[in-house]
Design a protein around this motif. Sequence first.
Motif, PDB file in Angstrom:
ATOM      1  N   TYR A 335      33.599  43.599   1.611  1.00 24.79           N
ATOM      2  CA  TYR A 335      34.699  43.003   2.370  1.00 24.79           C
ATOM      3  C   TYR A 335      34.245  42.518   3.745  1.00 24.79           C
ATOM      4  N   TYR A 363      39.372  36.460   4.251  1.00 29.41           N
ATOM      5  CA  TYR A 363      39.957  37.007   3.026  1.00 29.41           C
ATOM      6  C   TYR A 363      41.437  37.291   3.250  1.00 29.41           C
ATOM      7  N   ASN A 415      39.745  37.938  -4.489  1.00 28.40           N
ATOM      8  CA  ASN A 415      39.841  37.854  -3.041  1.00 28.40           C
ATOM      9  C   ASN A 415      38.513  37.428  -2.425  1.00 28.40           C
ATOM     10  N   VAL A 419      36.960  33.532  -0.812  1.00 24.79           N
ATOM     11  CA  VAL A 419      36.304  33.327   0.486  1.00 24.79           C
ATOM     12  C   VAL A 419      35.234  32.244   0.361  1.00 24.79           C
TER      13      VAL A 419
END
Length: 436
Positions: A335, A363, A415, A419
Amino acid sequence: MGAIPADVDAEQGPPTAVPLAHFLAALGFLLAGTAVLVAGPAGRSGHLAAVHLLLAGWVCVTIMGAMTQFVPVWSGVGLHSRRLAVWQLWLAAPGFAGLAASFLTGRLALAPVAGGVAAVGVWLFAYNLGRTLAAVDEPGVTERHFAGALACFVAVALLGPVLAADLTRGVLPVAGVGHVGVLRAHATLAVFGAVLATVAGALYQLATMFTQTELGPIERRFRDAETVAYPVGVGLLALGRLLSTAALSRAGGVLVAASIAGLGLVVANRLRTTRVEPNPMLVRYGVVAAFAVTWAATALVGWWGEPLGTLYGHPTAGAPLLAGLVGFVVAGTLYHVVPFLVWVREYSDLLGLEDVPLIDDLYDGRLARVELALVLGGGALLAADGSTAVAASLPWAGRAGGALLAAGALLFATNLALVVVRHGEFSTTDLLGVGG
């Protein structure tokens, strides 16, 4: 390595498309592995396929991409070979996929071939990063953990094809060591050596860097002791299982569990003292700390009684807790890493010239929160389904847990993929390593 290196030079690493290609391939393995875990065939074939898709495909390919990018950056040395960094993925990913396919289809003759291809890819990775680390003048705690992990990658890639060949040609036992001993050593070195040694080394760096804190005196003393105790523990645990010697395995298991428990407490304390606003990465690191301490406590109980047969700690809770520990480290790190790499390539040169998004803006935070809830809920239901009492009273728990887990994995992969799609301008040749 300092907590927040002041001399980081992103030019030391490969083009950002190279690690991103690893991460995108790894996300594909995550989805495939989750599908096999939830809806694949029961029994040994489905289990072996899911393990190789998730552990080798998702986790190890992610590690290969992350180490290739950040070892040069953190350590201030040039990557030994960018071309080898491309070839390692071209070989390892098809090899891991071929292994899973051989187990799923029952065509075991394919396993030695696929395992050999995967092994060459892993060995290229270990050679490339080993030569890179050899150029570091004063290796720190993270580099030492990574060096130990690379040695385990080499050993795992050696034992894997041996096991595959034994399935079809019966090459074992050798020198009194049979299939079960080699399998136990292979799994031990893969999970606790290649994967968790990398995780431990990275967390000392990431837990301080991303919480904007420094280790305290007690934490530094623990770190120095753990840097010796953990690799010794992994070695004893693997050797004891290879030779079916319970005393060696028990001693190694104690060192491994104590090291992971201490590391979990270090991460928890760094999160406690941070002033950084909560984000998906730090939230998942909090889950990691809880899983690490809980896994270690249960593993001590399980391994003290049966250090050979219980591969992952406690016979009931060990595997789910360990999967959570590793999975949330990988998810939390991705992430940050995937948006960071895209941001550096697409927006860093525009900083100060026009408005640019923050890394965390790349994101969708809402998807991240929903995904976390789905994964935690699905994992809890699957773990509960392992209990005979729960399975009898709630026969739907396993199916519901699998569905929630699969949905969470899909949201997570979507997700991060978005990006790259929305903010990155990467061609197919870039991601294949042919472009610049």
